[in-house]
Design an enzyme around this catalytic site. Structure first.
Site, short mmCIF file in Angstrom:
data_model
loop_
_atom_site.label_atom_id
_atom_site.label_comp_id
_atom_site.label_asym_id
_atom_site.label_seq_id
_atom_site.Cartn_x
_atom_site.Cartn_y
_atom_site.Cartn_z
N ASN A 154 2.72 5.29 3.45
CA ASN A 154 1.75 4.23 3.41
C ASN A 154 0.46 4.98 3.33
O ASN A 154 0.02 5.81 3.89
CB ASN A 154 1.65 3.28 4.88
CG ASN A 154 0.69 2.18 4.78
OD1 ASN A 154 -0.31 2.14 4.21
ND2 ASN A 154 1.07 0.94 5.29
N HIS A 155 -0.32 4.64 2.08
CA HIS A 155 -1.30 5.21 1.67
C HIS A 155 -2.56 5.05 2.53
O HIS A 155 -3.76 5.59 2.38
CB HIS A 155 -1.67 4.82 0.18
CG HIS A 155 -2.49 5.86 -0.91
ND1 HIS A 155 -3.04 7.10 -0.12
CD2 HIS A 155 -2.41 6.07 -1.93
CE1 HIS A 155 -3.53 7.56 -1.03
NE2 HIS A 155 -3.14 6.87 -2.28
N ALA A 156 -2.59 3.90 3.41
CA ALA A 156 -3.59 3.76 4.20
C ALA A 156 -3.80 4.80 5.21
O ALA A 156 -4.69 5.27 5.91
CB ALA A 156 -3.44 2.49 5.19
N PRO A 185 0.82 -1.45 -0.18
CA PRO A 185 0.06 0.08 0.03
C PRO A 185 0.94 1.45 0.19
O PRO A 185 0.44 2.54 0.14
CB PRO A 185 -0.86 -0.19 1.49
CG PRO A 185 0.09 -0.60 2.27
CD PRO A 185 1.00 -1.76 1.37
#
Length: 208
Positions: A184-186, A24
């Site tokens: 982290n794209h989360a 991610p």
């Protein structure tokens, strides 16, 4: 440190979606104008590295999403983010440092010097102290890169931002340096990276 209320978070769906991906993370490279910081370093007791690292850490600590870390099924919000930077040895190896952040550059510099001395007088790769409340960063002053890839541990919940600082170049009377950012794209979107770079540039411009 406290924990984010994920259920009421406006990014809850984004968080859940990106956690399903095998990797991610996303990254980009941006040139920042370090003219003022570079010239200031020539007339001060501070190295160029310390000046831009301190400016970077002030910017990191100004953007809340850069303080988020995934811990199990929770999102921790750290009060302060420190710097885990690579520091070179004379034999061309390096050690990972853990430099405690302070808004006061004198105190930050003292923390750096303590870690630098420890690394130069040991063969240990890892620091004596560590927390997820940090960023991982490296200086690559040999290469003016336009792209960059960080090693991936395979842990898709790894949420410590990774930065790399490249070789400076002069262009149209400005001194530019590429900065790679991997997140982290989360937890972090392009918007938050934009906030970071705007604040970083503001801090760099403050050196007169």
């Amino acid at each position: 440190m406290k924990y984010l209320d994920i259920e009421s978070w406006n990014r809850k769906q984004h968080f859940e979606h990106f956690r399903t991906l095998a990797d991610p993370t996303f990254s980009l490279v941006v040139n920042v104008d370090v003219t003022n910081a570079f010239r200031y370093s020539k007339n001060s007791d501070y190295s160029f590295f310390i000046l831009y690292l301190h400016a970077c850490m002030k910017a990191i600590n100004a953007v809340e999403n850069f303080k988020y870390r995934i811990e199990g099924d929770k999102i921790a919000i750290y009060n302060t983010i420190n710097a885990s930077a690579t520091i070179a040895r004379k034999d061309n190896t390096f050690g990972f440092s853990y430099i405690k952040f302070s808004e006061d550059i004198i105190e930050f510099y003292a923390n750096f010097l303590q870690e630098k001395e420890r690394i130069e007088n040991s063969t240990a790769l890892f620091p004596n102290e560590y927390s997820l409340g940090c960023i991982h960063c490296s200086a690559l002053p040999w290469v003016n890169f336009t792209a960059h890839k960080e090693p991936f541990s395979g842990d898709k919940d790894n949420s410590v931002p990774q930065l790399a600082f490249g070789k400076i170049k002069e262009e149209e009377n400005k001194i530019l340096m590429p900065i790679a950012v991997n997140v982290n794209h989360a937890l972090v979107d392009g918007y938050h990276i934009g906030l970071f770079f705007n604040k970083f540039q503001e801090e760099l411009d403050n050196f007169n």
